[in-house]
Scaffold this active site. Structure first.
Site, PDB file in Angstrom:
ATOM      1  CG  ASP A   1      -1.825  -1.229   1.276  1.00 22.18           C
ATOM      2  OD1 ASP A   1      -1.546  -2.196   0.558  1.00 22.18           O
ATOM      3  OD2 ASP A   1      -2.779  -1.229   2.062  1.00 22.18           O
TER       4      ASP A   1
ATOM      5  CD  GLU B   1      -0.374  -6.451   8.575  1.00 20.90           C
ATOM      6  OE1 GLU B   1      -0.532  -5.982   9.722  1.00 20.90           O
ATOM      7  OE2 GLU B   1      -0.928  -5.976   7.568  1.00 20.90           O
TER       8      GLU B   1
HETATM    9  C1  GLC Z   1      -2.883  -4.747   3.729  1.00 19.06           C
HETATM   10  C2  GLC Z   1      -1.756  -5.211   2.816  1.00 19.06           C
HETATM   11  C3  GLC Z   1      -2.337  -5.988   1.652  1.00 19.06           C
HETATM   12  C4  GLC Z   1      -3.175  -7.136   2.179  1.00 19.06           C
HETATM   13  C5  GLC Z   1      -4.258  -6.624   3.147  1.00 19.06           C
HETATM   14  C6  GLC Z   1      -4.981  -7.759   3.857  1.00 19.06           C
HETATM   15  O1  GLC Z   1      -3.697  -3.837   3.070  1.00 19.06           O
HETATM   16  O2  GLC Z   1      -1.004  -4.132   2.378  1.00 19.06           O
HETATM   17  O3  GLC Z   1      -1.320  -6.486   0.830  1.00 19.06           O
HETATM   18  O4  GLC Z   1      -3.760  -7.842   1.146  1.00 19.06           O
HETATM   19  O5  GLC Z   1      -3.658  -5.833   4.133  1.00 19.06           O
HETATM   20  O6  GLC Z   1      -4.062  -8.539   4.551  1.00 19.06           O
END
Ligand code: GLC
Length: 449
Positions: free
Chosen positions: A178, A420
């Protein structure tokens, strides 16, 4: 439950795999797995693909269900959305923020977002198929073929409108990384909407930070800046107002970028698409065939001879966006670059001042002015990216590098848990805990290929 008999790589404690399975089972919502229980209560596209890649080792049927449940969200034009929303009343506001039903192509029974995410679907389908006897694999492939083909055709139809070969992305959420530097630098070059400037001028950014869902559980230092996140929500709101019509969205988006990571993953996905088609004897139209060839042929235009790196590119001006990020290593995963280029990328991985700190691979090289070891996609190490790089290293013949990175990734998870993301210098866990793709890919990495 169907456990496979693949031995774990020597040294991987069996309880790490057991613990990973527990994470996946606690995030399991029946037909799909949420990325993280608190922060991510819906189904995400590339998350479910990575999750299925881990699950296939102990429950092939459940891995197939993960993929079938993704296909519920497919639009009639072939688009696969990055989010399929949880239908509980609790999440009415999340569904309402997108209102996918404004577009006639959206599915009737589920609410989704209106943008996509990196095309990991073909990879997940093939990996699941690898766990089946040949006849079962063919049936599996046949059952998902129409959806997979429609998705790749949609990517070309809507996201390569000038037939130049590379697909364009219109929002950083489509890239899955992101706040990655090239996208944030691009954002910084554009004027923010007046209401965001007003919040900034009135020093109300702190208030916004307090109201955010993510900052309830995670320190702001590990997340997006509030000004940036508001800008991204603003772009998303414009898309909604245009009913997710691609021409109108393109006209009203801040962003139009041919993203390096997305296109690298797409190239690999096209290779898988061809392999699936061969296995089940389905034709690929000459038009699609030519377009896929073109993507590989023009990919090298993302190479910059001066800095010896790959970059994303502005869709309109074709200017390379020269903020370095881990995406520069993903052409290894694409598999379409020369051995010479691959060797250059491997050197970068070995360099402790760029991509080789104690707990690699950082999402931004450590010598970059953008590098912040705790900040989301601006420095931390992510296990899914390591997985892609390891796969690329294997296929380019760098077996030792692949196995060293695999070991380091597993050590990191063993030490810090299924976070994460991770600080690449200290190995500290960051972001959400009990994160599904970290758990699933730990299982995958701990199995011999
Ligand atoms: C965040 C990450 C994305 C992922 C999402 C759900 O937005 O940047 O890559 O898919 O979380 O885990």
């Amino acid at each position: 439950m169907q456990d496979d008999n693949t031995p774990d790589i020597a040294g991987t404690p069996l309880n790490l795999v057991d613990a990973a399975r527990e994470v996946l089972s606690s995030n399991d919502r029946g037909e799909y797995t949420v990325p993280g229980a608190k922060l991510y209560p819906h189904q995400w596209l590339w998350d479910s693909c990575f999750t299925a890649i881990g699950m296939r080792h102990y429950d092939v049927e459940r891995a197939k269900t993960e993929i079938y449940s993704l296909l519920r969200g497919q639009w009639s034009n072939g688009m696969l959305p990055n989010i399929i929303f949880n239908d509980s009343n609790k999440y009415r506001a999340d569904r309402g923020a997108w209102r996918s039903w404004l577009n006639p192509n959206s599915p009737d029974h589920v609410a989704t977002s209106g943008i996509t995410q990196p095309p990991m679907l073909a990879e997940a389908i093939v990996r699941i198929g690898d766990k089946m006897p040949a006849n079962e694999r063919r049936s599996w492939y046949k059952s998902v073929w129409p959806a997979l083909l429609a998705y790749h055709e949609w990517l070309y139809a809507e996201r390569d409108p000038h037939q130049e070969g590379l697909t364009l992305q219109i929002h950083p959420w489509e890239v899955g990384m992101d706040n990655t530097p090239p996208w944030m630098a691009y954002l910084a070059e554009h004027q923010l909407p007046f209401w965001i400037r007003a919040i900034e001028t009135l020093h109300l950014t702190g208030l916004v930070t307090m109201l955010r869902r993510d900052t309830q559980t995670i320190p702001i230092d590990e997340r997006f800046d509030s000004i940036e996140i508001m800008a991204l929500f603003d772009v998303q709101r414009r898309f909604r107002r245009k009913g997710y019509d691609i021409d109108k969205m393109l006209h009203h988006s801040l962003f139009a970028i041919e993203d390096l990571a997305f296109n690298a993953i797409f190239i690999r996905a096209n290779q898988h698409l061809r392999a699936i088609a061969r296995t089940i004897r389905k034709p690929i139209s000459p038009e699609l065939d030519q377009r896929m060839q073109k993507t590989e042929a023009v990919f090298e235009n993302l190479w910059d001879e001066c800095t010896k790196q790959y970059y994303s590119r502005d869709f309109i001006t074709h200017k390379l966006l020269k903020q370095p990020s881990v995406a520069t290593l993903l052409p290894l995963y694409a598999g379409c670059i020369s051995k010479e280029r691959a060797a250059t990328l491997v050197k970068m991985l070995e360099n402790e001042n760029t991509f080789g700190p104690a707990f690699p691979v950082p999402s931004v090289p450590v010598d970059s002015q953008w590098f912040k070891p705790m900040k989301y996609w601006q420095g931390p190490t992510w296990i899914n990216i390591n997985w892609l790089i390891i796969d690329g290293l294997e296929r380019y013949g760098y077996k030792d590098h692949a196995s060293a990175l695999r070991d380091l990734s597993l050590e990191l998870v063993e030490k810090a848990g299924f976070a994460e993301y991770f600080d690449p210098i200290t190995g500290e866990p960051l972001g959400a805990d009990d994160f599904s793709w970290t758990a699933a890919l730990t299982i995958d990495l701990s199995k011999q290929s």
